[in-house]
Design an enzyme around this catalytic site. Structure first.
Site, PDB file in Angstrom:
ATOM      1  N   ASP A  93     -13.459 -44.094 -29.002  1.00 23.05           N
ATOM      2  CA  ASP A  93     -13.157 -44.790 -27.748  1.00 23.05           C
ATOM      3  C   ASP A  93     -12.121 -45.877 -28.029  1.00 23.05           C
ATOM      4  O   ASP A  93     -11.860 -46.224 -29.181  1.00 23.05           O
ATOM      5  CB  ASP A  93     -14.429 -45.394 -27.125  1.00 23.05           C
ATOM      6  CG  ASP A  93     -14.299 -45.526 -25.598  1.00 23.05           C
ATOM      7  OD1 ASP A  93     -13.190 -45.306 -25.058  1.00 23.05           O
ATOM      8  OD2 ASP A  93     -15.303 -45.861 -24.948  1.00 23.05           O
ATOM      9  N   ASP A  94     -11.532 -46.414 -26.946  1.00 18.36           N
ATOM     10  CA  ASP A  94     -10.549 -47.482 -27.149  1.00 18.36           C
ATOM     11  C   ASP A  94     -11.247 -48.787 -27.516  1.00 18.36           C
ATOM     12  O   ASP A  94     -10.810 -49.490 -28.414  1.00 18.36           O
ATOM     13  CB  ASP A  94      -9.612 -47.646 -25.930  1.00 18.36           C
ATOM     14  CG  ASP A  94     -10.348 -47.776 -24.596  1.00 18.36           C
ATOM     15  OD1 ASP A  94     -11.593 -47.714 -24.564  1.00 18.36           O
ATOM     16  OD2 ASP A  94      -9.661 -47.928 -23.567  1.00 18.36           O
ATOM     17  N   ASP A  97     -17.277 -53.032 -25.232  1.00 15.33           N
ATOM     18  CA  ASP A  97     -17.353 -54.361 -24.616  1.00 15.33           C
ATOM     19  C   ASP A  97     -18.826 -54.757 -24.549  1.00 15.33           C
ATOM     20  O   ASP A  97     -19.352 -55.405 -25.467  1.00 15.33           O
ATOM     21  CB  ASP A  97     -16.686 -54.296 -23.236  1.00 15.33           C
ATOM     22  CG  ASP A  97     -16.615 -55.632 -22.526  1.00 15.33           C
ATOM     23  OD1 ASP A  97     -17.507 -56.481 -22.746  1.00 15.33           O
ATOM     24  OD2 ASP A  97     -15.681 -55.859 -21.735  1.00 15.33           O
TER      25      ASP A  97
HETATM   26  O1  LIG Z   1     -18.828 -51.341 -23.682  1.00 13.67           O
HETATM   27  P1  LIG Z   1     -18.638 -51.171 -22.207  1.00 13.67           P
HETATM   28  O2  LIG Z   1     -19.010 -52.419 -21.436  1.00 13.67           O
HETATM   29  O3  LIG Z   1     -19.312 -49.940 -21.667  1.00 13.67           O
HETATM   30  O4  LIG Z   1     -17.071 -51.041 -21.936  1.00 13.67           O
HETATM   31  C1  LIG Z   1     -16.219 -50.239 -22.706  1.00 13.67           C
HETATM   32  C2  LIG Z   1     -15.740 -49.059 -21.925  1.00 13.67           C
HETATM   33  O5  LIG Z   1     -15.074 -49.521 -20.721  1.00 13.67           O
HETATM   34  C3  LIG Z   1     -13.795 -48.906 -20.633  1.00 13.67           C
HETATM   35  O6  LIG Z   1     -13.895 -47.663 -19.979  1.00 13.67           O
HETATM   36  P2  LIG Z   1     -14.045 -47.544 -18.406  1.00 13.67           P
HETATM   37  O7  LIG Z   1     -15.499 -47.310 -18.081  1.00 13.67           O
HETATM   38  O8  LIG Z   1     -13.415 -48.708 -17.735  1.00 13.67           O
HETATM   39  O9  LIG Z   1     -13.316 -46.217 -18.039  1.00 13.67           O
HETATM   40  P3  LIG Z   1     -11.910 -45.625 -18.526  1.00 13.67           P
HETATM   41  O10 LIG Z   1     -11.999 -45.388 -20.002  1.00 13.67           O
HETATM   42  O11 LIG Z   1     -11.801 -44.374 -17.754  1.00 13.67           O
HETATM   43  O12 LIG Z   1     -10.858 -46.631 -18.175  1.00 13.67           O
HETATM   44  C4  LIG Z   1     -13.394 -48.668 -22.066  1.00 13.67           C
HETATM   45  O13 LIG Z   1     -12.449 -47.592 -22.140  1.00 13.67           O
HETATM   46  C5  LIG Z   1     -14.702 -48.285 -22.719  1.00 13.67           C
HETATM   47  O14 LIG Z   1     -14.971 -46.895 -22.589  1.00 13.67           O
HETATM   48  N1  LIG Z   2      -8.847 -52.320 -20.020  1.00 13.69           N
HETATM   49  C1  LIG Z   2     -10.065 -52.783 -20.341  1.00 13.69           C
HETATM   50  N2  LIG Z   2     -11.155 -52.109 -19.938  1.00 13.69           N
HETATM   51  C2  LIG Z   2     -12.361 -52.621 -20.296  1.00 13.69           C
HETATM   52  N3  LIG Z   2     -13.600 -52.156 -20.024  1.00 13.69           N
HETATM   53  C3  LIG Z   2     -14.473 -53.040 -20.553  1.00 13.69           C
HETATM   54  N4  LIG Z   2     -13.843 -54.046 -21.173  1.00 13.69           N
HETATM   55  C4  LIG Z   2     -12.511 -53.816 -21.028  1.00 13.69           C
HETATM   56  C5  LIG Z   2     -11.329 -54.512 -21.436  1.00 13.69           C
HETATM   57  O1  LIG Z   2     -11.354 -55.567 -22.099  1.00 13.69           O
HETATM   58  N5  LIG Z   2     -10.136 -53.944 -21.067  1.00 13.69           N
HETATM   59 MG   LIG Z   3     -13.498 -45.946 -21.307  1.00 17.84          MG
END
Ligand SMILES: O=P(O)(O)OC[C@H]1O[C@H](OP(=O)(O)OP(=O)(O)O)[C@H](O)[C@@H]1O
Ligand SMILES: Nc1nc2[nH]cnc2c(=O)[nH]1
Ligand SMILES: [Mg+2]
Length: 159
Positions: A93-94, A97
């Site tokens: 994952d990126d 959080d």
């Molecule tokens: O640890 P957490 O509080 O769960 O947050 C982290 C996740 O939030 C973001 O995804 P998001 O759900 O925004 O979806 P996306 O990847 O499609 O942008 C990010 O890419 C992680 O997958």
């Molecule tokens: N882009 C982005 N998405 C998130 N989802 C949860 N935390 C983050 C953050 O710091 N940046």
């Molecule tokens: Mg995500």
């Protein structure tokens, strides 16, 4: 808590993904990679290239939309069926959080190894490896979240 922003450029993201790949290399070979959509897709593609890994599965978890409507249960809208119980697989994952997304995916793939580029303190216990820690009050702006904007010269600024 005042939010600060950390902007990640494409170059920086590519460097960080390659740095993560080089730390993961000795832990492999992996049978495949599971990208957590959508933020994990580009890091997973870079890492799959570096590790010469051709099997790339995905998993999609919607955590935040539900919360906004007062429902807290995250929803898995695409299961990582090709990865079984996760044995021999790498999850990418990126960032982590709160750790909610990582926890849901780890529950689906308990034997997989979890890695991400960036980790906030609350998410750290949910990842096996990450490249950089960022503050809990920092919002990471990924290259796909931003666009270059015109900024007027100081001399032209009013007041
Ligand atoms: O640890 P957490 O509080 O769960 O947050 C982290 C996740 O939030 C973001 O995804 P998001 O759900 O925004 O979806 P996306 O990847 O499609 O942008 C990010 O890419 C992680 O997958
Ligand atoms: N882009 C982005 N998405 C998130 N989802 C949860 N935390 C983050 C953050 O710091 N940046
Ligand atoms: Mg995500």
């Amino acid at each position: 808590m005042a939010v600060t922003y950390a902007t990640v450029t494409w170059d920086q993201l590519h460097r960080d993904a390659r740095a993560l790949a080089s730390e993961l290399m000795p832990l492999g070979p992996f049978k495949g990679i599971v990208a957590i959509t959508r933020g994990g897709l580009i890091p997973a593609a870079i890492i799959a290239r570096e590790l010469d890994c051709r099997l790339v599965e995905s998993v999609s978890v919607i955590a935040y939309e539900e919360e906004e409507r007062g429902e807290t249960a995250p929803k898995v809208v695409k299961a990582p069926v090709a990865a079984g119980d996760g044995e021999g697989f790498l999850i990418i994952d990126d960032l982590v959080d709160s750790g909610v997304t990582a926890k849901v995916v780890r529950d689906l793939l308990p034997k997989a190894y979890f890695a991400c580029l960036y980790a906030k303190p609350a998410g750290r216990p949910h990842t096996d490896k990450f490249v950089l820690e960022v503050g809990q009050d920092t919002w990471v702006l990924f290259p796909w979240d931003t666009a270059p904007l015109f900024v007027p010269p100081l001399a032209r600024k009013k007041d």
